[in-house]
Write a protein that holds these residues in place. Structure first.
Motif, PDB file in Angstrom:
ATOM      1  N   ASN A 194       1.855 -20.646  -4.050  1.00 44.40           N
ATOM      2  CA  ASN A 194       0.708 -21.528  -3.831  1.00 44.40           C
ATOM      3  C   ASN A 194       1.091 -23.006  -3.724  1.00 44.40           C
ATOM      4  O   ASN A 194       0.227 -23.852  -3.539  1.00 44.40           O
ATOM      5  N   ARG A 195       2.359 -23.306  -3.774  1.00 44.46           N
ATOM      6  CA  ARG A 195       2.841 -24.659  -3.468  1.00 44.46           C
ATOM      7  C   ARG A 195       3.438 -24.694  -2.055  1.00 44.46           C
ATOM      8  O   ARG A 195       3.959 -25.723  -1.631  1.00 44.46           O
ATOM      9  N   MET A 196       3.335 -23.595  -1.353  1.00 47.06           N
ATOM     10  CA  MET A 196       3.836 -23.507   0.021  1.00 47.06           C
ATOM     11  C   MET A 196       2.648 -23.449   0.991  1.00 47.06           C
ATOM     12  O   MET A 196       1.573 -22.973   0.642  1.00 47.06           O
ATOM     13  N   THR A 197       2.861 -23.906   2.220  1.00 51.78           N
ATOM     14  CA  THR A 197       1.801 -23.797   3.224  1.00 51.78           C
ATOM     15  C   THR A 197       1.815 -22.392   3.841  1.00 51.78           C
ATOM     16  O   THR A 197       2.774 -21.636   3.698  1.00 51.78           O
ATOM     17  N   ALA A 198       0.733 -22.080   4.540  1.00 49.68           N
ATOM     18  CA  ALA A 198       0.649 -20.780   5.193  1.00 49.68           C
ATOM     19  C   ALA A 198       1.796 -20.599   6.182  1.00 49.68           C
ATOM     20  O   ALA A 198       2.375 -19.508   6.289  1.00 49.68           O
ATOM     21  N   GLU A 239       4.775 -21.898   6.068  1.00 48.60           N
ATOM     22  CA  GLU A 239       6.011 -21.635   5.323  1.00 48.60           C
ATOM     23  C   GLU A 239       6.046 -20.187   4.819  1.00 48.60           C
ATOM     24  O   GLU A 239       7.093 -19.542   4.794  1.00 48.60           O
ATOM     25  N   LEU A 240       4.882 -19.680   4.438  1.00 45.44           N
ATOM     26  CA  LEU A 240       4.818 -18.288   3.962  1.00 45.44           C
ATOM     27  C   LEU A 240       4.952 -17.304   5.116  1.00 45.44           C
ATOM     28  O   LEU A 240       5.576 -16.246   4.965  1.00 45.44           O
ATOM     29  N   LEU A 265      -1.223 -28.519   3.970  1.00 49.97           N
ATOM     30  CA  LEU A 265      -1.537 -28.343   2.550  1.00 49.97           C
ATOM     31  C   LEU A 265      -1.075 -26.972   2.056  1.00 49.97           C
ATOM     32  O   LEU A 265      -1.132 -25.979   2.783  1.00 49.97           O
ATOM     33  N   ALA A 266      -0.677 -26.951   0.800  1.00 48.26           N
ATOM     34  CA  ALA A 266      -0.237 -25.698   0.186  1.00 48.26           C
ATOM     35  C   ALA A 266      -1.402 -24.727   0.054  1.00 48.26           C
ATOM     36  O   ALA A 266      -2.578 -25.124   0.030  1.00 48.26           O
ATOM     37  N   THR A 267      -1.089 -23.446  -0.051  1.00 49.08           N
ATOM     38  CA  THR A 267      -2.136 -22.429  -0.149  1.00 49.08           C
ATOM     39  C   THR A 267      -2.895 -22.486  -1.477  1.00 49.08           C
ATOM     40  O   THR A 267      -3.938 -21.863  -1.621  1.00 49.08           O
ATOM     41  N   GLY A 268      -2.378 -23.241  -2.438  1.00 47.94           N
ATOM     42  CA  GLY A 268      -3.040 -23.296  -3.741  1.00 47.94           C
ATOM     43  C   GLY A 268      -4.091 -24.384  -3.871  1.00 47.94           C
ATOM     44  O   GLY A 268      -4.588 -24.627  -4.982  1.00 47.94           O
ATOM     45  N   CYS A 271       2.449 -31.103  -2.889  1.00 50.64           N
ATOM     46  CA  CYS A 271       1.902 -29.955  -2.160  1.00 50.64           C
ATOM     47  C   CYS A 271       1.267 -30.398  -0.845  1.00 50.64           C
ATOM     48  O   CYS A 271       0.518 -29.637  -0.214  1.00 50.64           O
ATOM     49  N   ARG A 277       2.230 -31.823   2.957  1.00 47.97           N
ATOM     50  CA  ARG A 277       3.331 -32.043   3.904  1.00 47.97           C
ATOM     51  C   ARG A 277       2.935 -33.199   4.821  1.00 47.97           C
ATOM     52  O   ARG A 277       2.205 -33.007   5.809  1.00 47.97           O
TER      53      ARG A 277
END
Lengths: 253, 253, 253, 253, 253, 253
Positions: free
Chosen positions: E7-11, E13-14, F38-41, F182, F184
């Motif tokens: 959840n600290r990564m963007t979609a 990146e995932l 933005l991160a997924t969280g 979180c 980018r």
């Protein structure tokens, strides 16, 4: 004439009925193919109307209310014809449990589920135990035509059959009597099928079978024999026998 | 003598049976009070034994396997007597679905659930549709005594009753014939009750009722008439009628 | 000899046992492949027999009843071999909850679930909490062989293994001792497999694996070492250790 | 006039409609208290009638069918007044899933659930996602009055309120227009309550509250303003706006 | 330093990680009492941190992502102390099934559930089969400390215990090392309890027992031995052993 | 500074808070795509932080605790972008029921579920009734931004939008203010989409639609307008408005 239909009554009228320990009839039926000549709502219309007529007779002696008809039931065997709605056993169980639970919360104590669809009979018989346990209340179940069939009361009225088949002489007659605009007269000539589509072992060994494999028309019996006069008589005796039982206190007394 | 009992066979023997498209009988029964004279396992013992005898007859003509008996069923109406196990409708449904599903995964295609307990009949009838839909397989259901009762085949054997009551002449006779150490002979003199405890409207309007309110002994019928000879005859005709049907290909052919 | 098996007892005898606060053992097992030499009912037969023997020892000191064996369990890992019945975790949970619930309603307060199948262990451990909460009762669980394994009591009996593997020296021995007609002697020469099929990380990181990928024969261990004498000793020590605990009041005292 | 009501049509007529890719409207409503002056079936009657009127307008341009009205919904907040039926969220979800599933199996592809009861709105909004995923079909949902309220189309018709309250000027007017025998004229003088019973934070922070604690009469709004003429206009604009959208292809195009 | 926390990564990146067939660690833990000296989030913090540290080591060799920590688990045995959250077994199962299902839908194929709470172990072991079957995917499960305990890797670090107890020398040390502000230093003198609260039969016969009846402080073990240095070493070895396995391809290779 | 976060508090501190009838905020959110920048969280971080800030303000006047954030929610509409976790409606319902049930068992009586994710709103609204009935407790629900939006409190802060969109000026600003690592920054230039992706009928007729079909970037609104200063102001007003309500006793007083 007294109003006996739940959703045509106000909340205050229903509170009053509950305070008088009124019986509640909960008609349960189905929406499904009924041959080329009858609307898919046959069971719903007949169950509701049969209950209403019985209730009007009862109402002269004791308080009674007729809940709206549960128009969705167990009709998998009719799905192949189209126009059919069916529920799973578990959803049907949950639905009836919560409907009866609501009726009890509304202050009523005597609920009779009155069934108008053959496909529901076994499930309702099984659920009679579970509903009573789950709700801790004397929920009773019957099928609208059980009392007259038990009493052979249709014998003098019907020509070809002793009980209720499907989209048959009896159902078509009652539809003609009370819901004529849901009967397609021009389709009557083709509205017949076998008198008993299941064969000699049907009751002994059961296996799921589509109605389509039993009767290409979707009819069991012969609707060509149907008349509104027969239908009126069928309604009369059906409503009267149920009303007599209820007035006498059955099944709770 | 061929082994037909599933859990007495090895996996390889069962794979072989499945490859030969063997029929699988799944006996379902109950564990519940059976009067002062009979063990609570009556339905379980009789259903298993009836299936085993029928299967041995069938096995001369075609492959057949008898699964272990489902000894837990729907017996709420006997709970008040103690000694009784009962399931809810939804758990019973899930259990049968997964048992039949496992039998299908083991390679069999023809499953006949053979019931030995009155309290299961309505639920099994209702589930015949749902199991067939859920598993996409022709699951059939019957009650062990349905074929002989339909054929009036018990008439010459039993004295007081035409079919199967509860802990009665018929059940006690079969227990004497095959499970004599589960019969308490010293209790037989008190092992009787009404011949029909439900009364004239029972079939028309249903309402849950404890067996205790119908028969203080827990017996419907009269077990004083029971003999091992009658029991042997009952088993013989029951097994034979079911075997004949299965050999003839019913209910799948 | 006292009767301790629930379904061989009458309702009155069970009411009497419940009134005396008898312990109830509920054997739970499985129906699944057990190599080329053993019937699929091994776990069911051994769990029931182990409980029965323990109960007969206990019965000299305090009341005890053995419920019928739950012959369906969690056996997905054996399905690939055929002949196997398996339940989902949620249905297994519901089944045990309602069986224990029925036993409590029958008046008993002390239930010990005695497991005879490795595949059930984790689920039973997890359910020990949920069953206790759901039923508000001190339901206990054990595996039949836990006490002897904990006490290293099999060490002097078995040659190749310390505990119970699958279709192995220990299980085959006990089957020879008590259920000889469920052992295929001619298949014994091929009835062996790895002693430990899961490898060194098995306990640290778990991942579902079919037994078929661990052992082509379906055996873990070596059944060629099996003898009826060993089996009798295994039963004796297993039953005795469980009986001693129960007589001493465990796990409720 | 074309028949558009599902259960007044035969299976063949419905098969024909499905083959023509007819839209299906599924009216969903409730059975619940509606003040001293209106029957408990208000939402059921109005939802069904609104859909029927819209469908008759649509039917001139494209095929459309109106399923029977789901008369049981989410009405816990009205239970305290009596006369009220309510379902749990999970049973309501299962019911709608199986009804829509049946409609899809009957050959239709475009289902619009048309809601007539405020208490169902949030659940239907949430289920719009789950129904689409579960059934893999573009199930759409709306509330009967959403389009006219969005278009401020009731402004010139109603005196005291802009949208639909409960048992109010608008609902009472429509009942007078189409279901006059379900209006108790003698109770109208007391048929009023607050215009907005929830207070300023209601939309920001939600907490369950019985209608009884918001309005002792069960009315939000003022039914004394109701007339059949207003009701007819409300029906007209409601049906017309929905029909226009559907004729234009919304929401599927 | 690579970001490995989902959840600290963007979609994007995932999606990139999924395309590279990254491993996903799903830490599962609990929120529950941990003695007088530790915050209720201990298991959640340690499981997340242990996974994060292992993942950083793995990330040098292959792609890996750490999902957010499932902070609710099975903790009924701690409820009596307050501050505890617990789920039923069936909800926990559904939750993990849908979380793993979502991870699979996001394109990942290798999921390792990494558990940090003793009360979850049996359920996770049981679910390892059901999750694999339901999702048709090789879901693996482990407990964070299983590899070091199997390797006796904590032996040189801890003074009083060999593995992980509860709120003990080990857990308190790791909290001091990484979450010092969740340790109440002033409560440490009373932060001890029995080293093993279940007694000699605990593993052989299970029965639900509140932690409160085993240890009045809520501690099993002795947190007075805890130091941040020990905690750092415990983290190091725990993360390293898990990372080594994953880099080597376990458990999927 | 008082500790208000549940899992950073000890059981004794939580028992003390419960004894003082502390409010419990339960933040519920989601893990899902939030654009390229933005991160997924996002929703999880913002819901937790917003609750924490509000609680710190409240804590000066009355006891309050913030439970851990429920990071899994209803996000089917984001699945197509990857990186997204979603639950079914029924599992989400069960999860919240058991979390709230645990909080009640921990001695608290006032629970406010504070939502930070648009996709949860309808479900939470619907569940507000069911949770209150099932748990017999005044569970309240809100969305974090409902009070400021109702009060138009964001008007002077945001440039392009009035409320909260998705991965937008508002969310990006708050992330910059509190969770800068979180965000980018290099992806900001492409972080915009339509201001309202649903079109004019969206609120009147609902049909499930993937976010991907509404906005190729996954953004609704324009994150290029985001600054940490705006984010700080948004947090400040959001926390203050919620705190004021809670201090004033809403929604329970």
């Amino acid at each position: 004439m007294t109003e006996v239909v739940w959703n045509r009554m106000t909340a205050a009228e229903l509170r009053d009925a509950a305070a008088a320990d009124a019986i509640v009839l909960l008609p349960v039926a189905s929406t499904e193919q009924h041959g080329p000549h009858l609307a898919t709502g046959v069971d719903t219309f007949l169950a509701g109307e049969g209950c209403r007529r019985a209730a009007l007779l009862v109402a002269e002696k004791r308080r009674i209310v007729v809940a709206p008809t549960v128009w969705m039931g167990l009709a998998e065997h009719h799905v192949a014809f189209g126009g059919t709605i069916t529920l799973s056993l578990s959803t049907y169980h949950a639905l009836l449990r919560e409907l009866c639970g609501s009726i009890l919360r509304a202050g009523f104590t005597k609920i009779l589920i009155v069934n108008g669809h053959g496909g529901n009979i076994a499930a309702l018989t099984a659920m009679t135990t579970d509903l009573a346990m789950e709700l801790k209340a004397p929920i009773a179940t019957t099928t609208l035509y059980s009392l007259p069939i038990q009493a052979n009361a249709f014998d003098g009225i019907l020509q070809d059959q002793k009980g209720i088949q499907h989209a048959c002489e009896a159902e078509a007659s009652m539809m003609m009597a009370a819901f004529g605009d849901c009967v397609r007269a021009d389709k009557l000539p083709e509205a017949y099928g076998p008198q008993d589509a299941r064969g000699p072992n049907a009751n002994a060994i059961l296996m799921w079978k589509s109605f389509k494999d039993m009767t290409p028309t979707g009819v069991i019996g012969d609707a060509r024999r149907a008349t509104a006069e027969k239908g009126e008589k069928l309604f009369e005796v059906t409503a009267r026998l149920l009303a007599e039982k209820l007035i006498a206190g059955a099944p709770w007394a």
